[in-house]
Design a protein around this motif. Structure first.
Motif, mmCIF file in Angstrom:
data_model
loop_
_atom_site.group_PDB
_atom_site.id
_atom_site.type_symbol
_atom_site.label_atom_id
_atom_site.label_comp_id
_atom_site.label_asym_id
_atom_site.label_seq_id
_atom_site.Cartn_x
_atom_site.Cartn_y
_atom_site.Cartn_z
ATOM 1 N N ALA A 111 -3.671 13.605 72.260
ATOM 2 C CA ALA A 111 -2.234 13.892 72.214
ATOM 3 C C ALA A 111 -1.421 12.616 72.025
ATOM 4 O O ALA A 111 -0.425 12.594 71.278
ATOM 5 C CB ALA A 111 -1.812 14.615 73.483
ATOM 6 N N ALA A 112 -1.846 11.537 72.675
ATOM 7 C CA ALA A 112 -1.137 10.257 72.539
ATOM 8 C C ALA A 112 -1.263 9.712 71.119
ATOM 9 O O ALA A 112 -0.295 9.153 70.580
ATOM 10 C CB ALA A 112 -1.693 9.251 73.545
ATOM 11 N N MET A 113 -2.419 9.865 70.505
ATOM 12 C CA MET A 113 -2.617 9.409 69.129
ATOM 13 C C MET A 113 -1.687 10.167 68.183
ATOM 14 O O MET A 113 -1.035 9.574 67.305
ATOM 15 C CB MET A 113 -4.081 9.618 68.721
ATOM 16 C CG MET A 113 -5.073 8.741 69.459
ATOM 17 S SD MET A 113 -6.799 9.236 69.181
ATOM 18 C CE MET A 113 -7.032 8.711 67.495
ATOM 19 N N LYS A 114 -1.614 11.479 68.354
ATOM 20 C CA LYS A 114 -0.753 12.294 67.492
ATOM 21 C C LYS A 114 0.716 11.907 67.670
ATOM 22 O O LYS A 114 1.463 11.778 66.697
ATOM 23 C CB LYS A 114 -0.954 13.772 67.799
ATOM 24 C CG LYS A 114 -2.314 14.324 67.438
ATOM 25 C CD LYS A 114 -2.437 15.765 67.912
ATOM 26 C CE LYS A 114 -3.833 16.287 67.710
ATOM 27 N NZ LYS A 114 -4.021 17.628 68.292
ATOM 28 N N GLY B 110 -1.704 2.523 63.487
ATOM 29 C CA GLY B 110 -2.844 1.737 63.948
ATOM 30 C C GLY B 110 -3.939 2.557 64.595
ATOM 31 O O GLY B 110 -4.897 2.005 65.156
ATOM 32 N N ILE B 111 -3.832 3.865 64.505
ATOM 33 C CA ILE B 111 -4.863 4.735 65.088
ATOM 34 C C ILE B 111 -6.184 4.531 64.343
ATOM 35 O O ILE B 111 -6.220 4.474 63.109
ATOM 36 C CB ILE B 111 -4.433 6.216 64.966
ATOM 37 C CG1 ILE B 111 -3.242 6.494 65.868
ATOM 38 C CG2 ILE B 111 -5.590 7.152 65.302
ATOM 39 C CD1 ILE B 111 -2.620 7.855 65.644
ATOM 40 N N GLU B 112 -7.261 4.429 65.104
ATOM 41 C CA GLU B 112 -8.581 4.320 64.486
ATOM 42 C C GLU B 112 -9.300 5.658 64.622
ATOM 43 O O GLU B 112 -9.454 6.189 65.722
ATOM 44 C CB GLU B 112 -9.410 3.210 65.123
ATOM 45 C CG GLU B 112 -10.676 2.918 64.334
ATOM 46 C CD GLU B 112 -11.401 1.686 64.833
ATOM 47 O OE1 GLU B 112 -12.260 1.167 64.104
ATOM 48 O OE2 GLU B 112 -11.119 1.243 65.972
ATOM 49 N N ILE C 248 -5.326 15.939 60.404
ATOM 50 C CA ILE C 248 -6.140 14.727 60.188
ATOM 51 C C ILE C 248 -6.690 14.207 61.510
ATOM 52 O O ILE C 248 -7.883 13.906 61.639
ATOM 53 C CB ILE C 248 -5.304 13.636 59.480
ATOM 54 C CG1 ILE C 248 -4.917 14.084 58.068
ATOM 55 C CG2 ILE C 248 -6.084 12.320 59.428
ATOM 56 C CD1 ILE C 248 -3.749 13.302 57.473
ATOM 57 N N VAL C 249 -5.815 14.117 62.513
ATOM 58 C CA VAL C 249 -6.265 13.585 63.809
ATOM 59 C C VAL C 249 -7.281 14.526 64.443
ATOM 60 O O VAL C 249 -8.313 14.092 64.974
ATOM 61 C CB VAL C 249 -5.065 13.334 64.740
ATOM 62 C CG1 VAL C 249 -5.548 12.892 66.121
ATOM 63 C CG2 VAL C 249 -4.140 12.276 64.137
ATOM 64 N N ASN C 250 -7.023 15.829 64.390
ATOM 65 C CA ASN C 250 -7.954 16.794 64.980
ATOM 66 C C ASN C 250 -9.335 16.739 64.335
ATOM 67 O O ASN C 250 -10.362 16.849 65.014
ATOM 68 C CB ASN C 250 -7.406 18.213 64.853
ATOM 69 C CG ASN C 250 -6.260 18.491 65.809
ATOM 70 O OD1 ASN C 250 -6.043 17.751 66.770
ATOM 71 N ND2 ASN C 250 -5.518 19.560 65.537
ATOM 72 N N VAL C 251 -9.363 16.584 63.010
ATOM 73 C CA VAL C 251 -10.635 16.602 62.277
ATOM 74 C C VAL C 251 -11.334 15.250 62.354
ATOM 75 O O VAL C 251 -12.536 15.161 62.653
ATOM 76 C CB VAL C 251 -10.417 17.001 60.809
ATOM 77 C CG1 VAL C 251 -11.709 16.820 59.988
ATOM 78 C CG2 VAL C 251 -9.937 18.446 60.711
ATOM 79 N N CYS C 252 -10.595 14.198 62.095
ATOM 80 C CA CYS C 252 -11.221 12.880 61.911
ATOM 81 C C CYS C 252 -11.462 12.125 63.203
ATOM 82 O O CYS C 252 -11.982 11.003 63.176
ATOM 83 C CB CYS C 252 -10.389 12.039 60.936
ATOM 84 S SG CYS C 252 -10.372 12.729 59.261
ATOM 85 N N ILE D 16 -8.440 5.980 53.971
ATOM 86 C CA ILE D 16 -8.323 5.328 55.273
ATOM 87 C C ILE D 16 -9.679 5.463 55.947
ATOM 88 O O ILE D 16 -10.115 6.566 56.286
ATOM 89 C CB ILE D 16 -7.217 5.963 56.137
ATOM 90 C CG1 ILE D 16 -5.842 5.771 55.468
ATOM 91 C CG2 ILE D 16 -7.204 5.344 57.534
ATOM 92 C CD1 ILE D 16 -4.691 6.411 56.228
ATOM 93 N N LYS D 17 -10.356 4.332 56.122
ATOM 94 C CA LYS D 17 -11.709 4.344 56.658
ATOM 95 C C LYS D 17 -11.694 4.516 58.178
ATOM 96 O O LYS D 17 -10.857 3.958 58.878
ATOM 97 C CB LYS D 17 -12.432 3.044 56.312
ATOM 98 C CG LYS D 17 -12.623 2.804 54.816
ATOM 99 C CD LYS D 17 -13.563 3.794 54.187
ATOM 100 C CE LYS D 17 -14.973 3.641 54.719
ATOM 101 N NZ LYS D 17 -15.900 4.629 54.087
ATOM 102 N N GLY D 18 -12.659 5.286 58.663
ATOM 103 C CA GLY D 18 -12.854 5.436 60.092
ATOM 104 C C GLY D 18 -13.985 4.539 60.572
ATOM 105 O O GLY D 18 -14.479 3.674 59.844
ATOM 106 N N ARG D 19 -14.403 4.773 61.821
ATOM 107 C CA ARG D 19 -15.462 3.950 62.402
ATOM 108 C C ARG D 19 -16.827 4.265 61.808
ATOM 109 O O ARG D 19 -17.742 3.461 61.915
ATOM 110 C CB ARG D 19 -15.495 4.141 63.922
ATOM 111 C CG ARG D 19 -14.409 3.363 64.649
ATOM 112 C CD ARG D 19 -14.660 3.353 66.157
ATOM 113 N NE ARG D 19 -14.363 4.661 66.740
ATOM 114 C CZ ARG D 19 -13.217 4.952 67.369
ATOM 115 N NH1 ARG D 19 -12.270 4.040 67.464
ATOM 116 N NH2 ARG D 19 -13.028 6.142 67.881
ATOM 117 N N GLY D 20 -16.991 5.435 61.225
ATOM 118 C CA GLY D 20 -18.255 5.745 60.562
ATOM 119 C C GLY D 20 -19.028 6.897 61.130
ATOM 120 O O GLY D 20 -20.014 7.332 60.531
#
Length: 463
Positions: free
Chosen positions: A8-11, A143-145, A428-432, A74-78
């Motif tokens: 929730a904080a990221m969103k 800046g969300i990863e 995006i946040v929910n999926v990734c 936008i790359k994620g951690r993998g």
């Protein structure tokens, strides 16, 4: 699974960066860049410039001199999945076609009227492109990863067009060629959402089409020797009547999820306009047949062949003329079942953002979701535009008697584009933030954030 409070904080952090005025300007900028099919590169360059300014990785994809896709990553951690947001830059018209209404909704120049934007492309589908791009900018700026990757695919060449006869060149090369190029040149994903104008409904299914070319050829002669019996146009009218009768039956028989399978006599050419003293030596009819999910182009071809064979078998005049017929363009329809993860994820993001359950629709126009599904990428449509100014409160797309207003042309609600941007951020946040292991996806962990599956950005790609 990520802690709900952290999620929730990221969103919240990303949603704070959504700016109505910046989003409106972005949508207007996209409309103001003419991008008819075959000439999308200027629009792609503008989008790529925004990617670079936001620090979003670019995957170069120029595939003709005047054409390019604008792919941002936008790359994620993998450890997570790759989500694609897909939409087309090419517009339904150039804007200067003969007989096209001379109103803002058909011109590549944005006009803001109260809470609505008018302009060629804003409905189909630069409104959704603006929402995609701004959502990505907000996420990058926050800046969300993420665990997984976000891939924004703004593509060329989606509009239903095909080269045929004298109509040759990039302007006529559409029909999903941009998305096909994207996903066969590195822009691949685990799931995709296409932003066709669904009016913020979850469009679980869409149609495709079969285009058929039918030509009758007779003998050259002066009109003093002509009769209705040896006139190719007069004889083509018999075929047209038979196809329309068949089409009325086909439309009902082939209906799927409430979508009618329309058959349209779309264009006809015959004779020499500059030489009206000649019996038309040839006449060509072009037919559009909607192809719904689960149906195959050859089924349509064989049914049309059977109709024409019956008509010719009973008509000696038609038998005396040479007949040439072929299918010259086709796209498949597709469907995303409710059990698919992306279906459930879009429904949840919509509910979370709006406080209401998403409406489920099925609309028979073609979509690049068909190309994505055919290549093993589960896809559906959820777009920002699609609600018309003439709709009453609570009305949504899905009723083909109301879904288009020719007098007003293309327009979109600013509030809908803004709200869809929020839906995309939540999606995006929910999926990734999920891992592939959680979702049951195959594939080993990538070595790290700096390890890219896709081609590196290059300085010589125009921006």
């Amino acid at each position: 699974m990520i802690d709900p409070k952290k999620l929730a904080a990221m969103k919240k952090k990303a949603l704070k960066l959504i700016d109505r005025e910046r989003l409106l300007q972005l949508a207007c900028d996209l409309v103001d860049i003419p991008s008819p099919t075959g000439h999308e590169k200027a629009c792609a360059d503008y989008i790529i410039g925004r990617y670079r300014r936001a620090g979003i990785k670019v995957l170069p994809q120029a595939f003709e001199d005047t054409r390019a896709n604008a792919i941002g990553i936008i790359k994620g951690r993998g450890d997570g999945p790759c989500l694609m947001l897909n939409g087309h830059m090419d517009t339904s018209y150039v804007g200067d076609e003969q007989y096209l209404p001379d109103t803002p909704g058909y011109k590549p120049k944005a006009v803001v009227d109260g809470e609505w934007i008018y302009g060629l492309g804003v409905y189909n589908m630069k409104g959704s492109l603006a929402a995609f791009i701004h959502a990505a900018e907000a996420l990058q700026g926050s800046g969300i990863e993420l665990e997984g990757d976000l891939l924004i695919a703004c593509v060329a060449g989606e509009i239903e067009k095909s080269q045929v006869g004298n109509y040759q060149g990039p302007l006529y090369r559409g029909g999903g060629c941009g998305t096909w190029y994207a996903i066969t040149h590195g822009a691949v994903a685990d799931f995709a959402v296409v932003g066709e104008p669904s009016g913020m409904t979850l469009m679980r299914a869409h149609g495709g089409y079969v285009w058929t070319r039918i030509t009758l050829i007779g003998d050259p002669m002066h009109t003093i020797y002509g009769t209705a019996r040896n006139n190719t146009i007069s004889n083509m009218m018999k075929i047209m009547h038979a196809l329309q009768k068949w089409g009325d039956e086909y439309e009902k028989r082939r209906a799927h999820l409430g979508m009618p399978a329309h058959v349209t006599l779309s264009a006809i050419e015959g004779g020499w306009p500059y030489r009206c003293s000649r019996v038309p030596v040839a006449c060509t009819l072009y037919v559009d047949t909607r192809l719904l999910p689960g149906q195959q182009p050859l089924e349509v071809q064989r049914e049309i062949e059977a109709v024409i064979a019956r008509v010719r078998g009973d008509d000696p005049d038609l038998q005396r003329l040479h007949l040439d017929m072929n299918m010259f363009m086709n796209q498949w329809g597709s469907e995303c079942p409710p059990e698919e993860f992306i279906f459930q994820a879009v429904a949840e993001a919509h509910r979370e953002t709006t406080g209401k359950a998403v409406e489920i629709t099925a609309i028979p126009f073609a979509s690049d979701a068909g190309e994505l599904n055919a290549h093993g990428i589960p896809a559906l449509n959820y777009g920002a535009a699609g609600r018309l100014r003439t709709f009453r409160a609570g009305e949504h797309p899905g009723d083909l008697t109301k879904d288009w207003n020719p007098g007003q042309g293309e327009h979109a609600s600013i509030e809908d584009i803004l709200q869809a941007t929020r839906v995309y951020v939540n999606l995006i946040v929910n999926v990734c933030t999920r891992t592939r292991a959680e979702l049951g996806l195959k594939g080993k962990k990538r070595r790290g954030k700096d390890t890219d599956d896709q081609e590196e950005d290059t300085d010589d790609f125009a921006a």
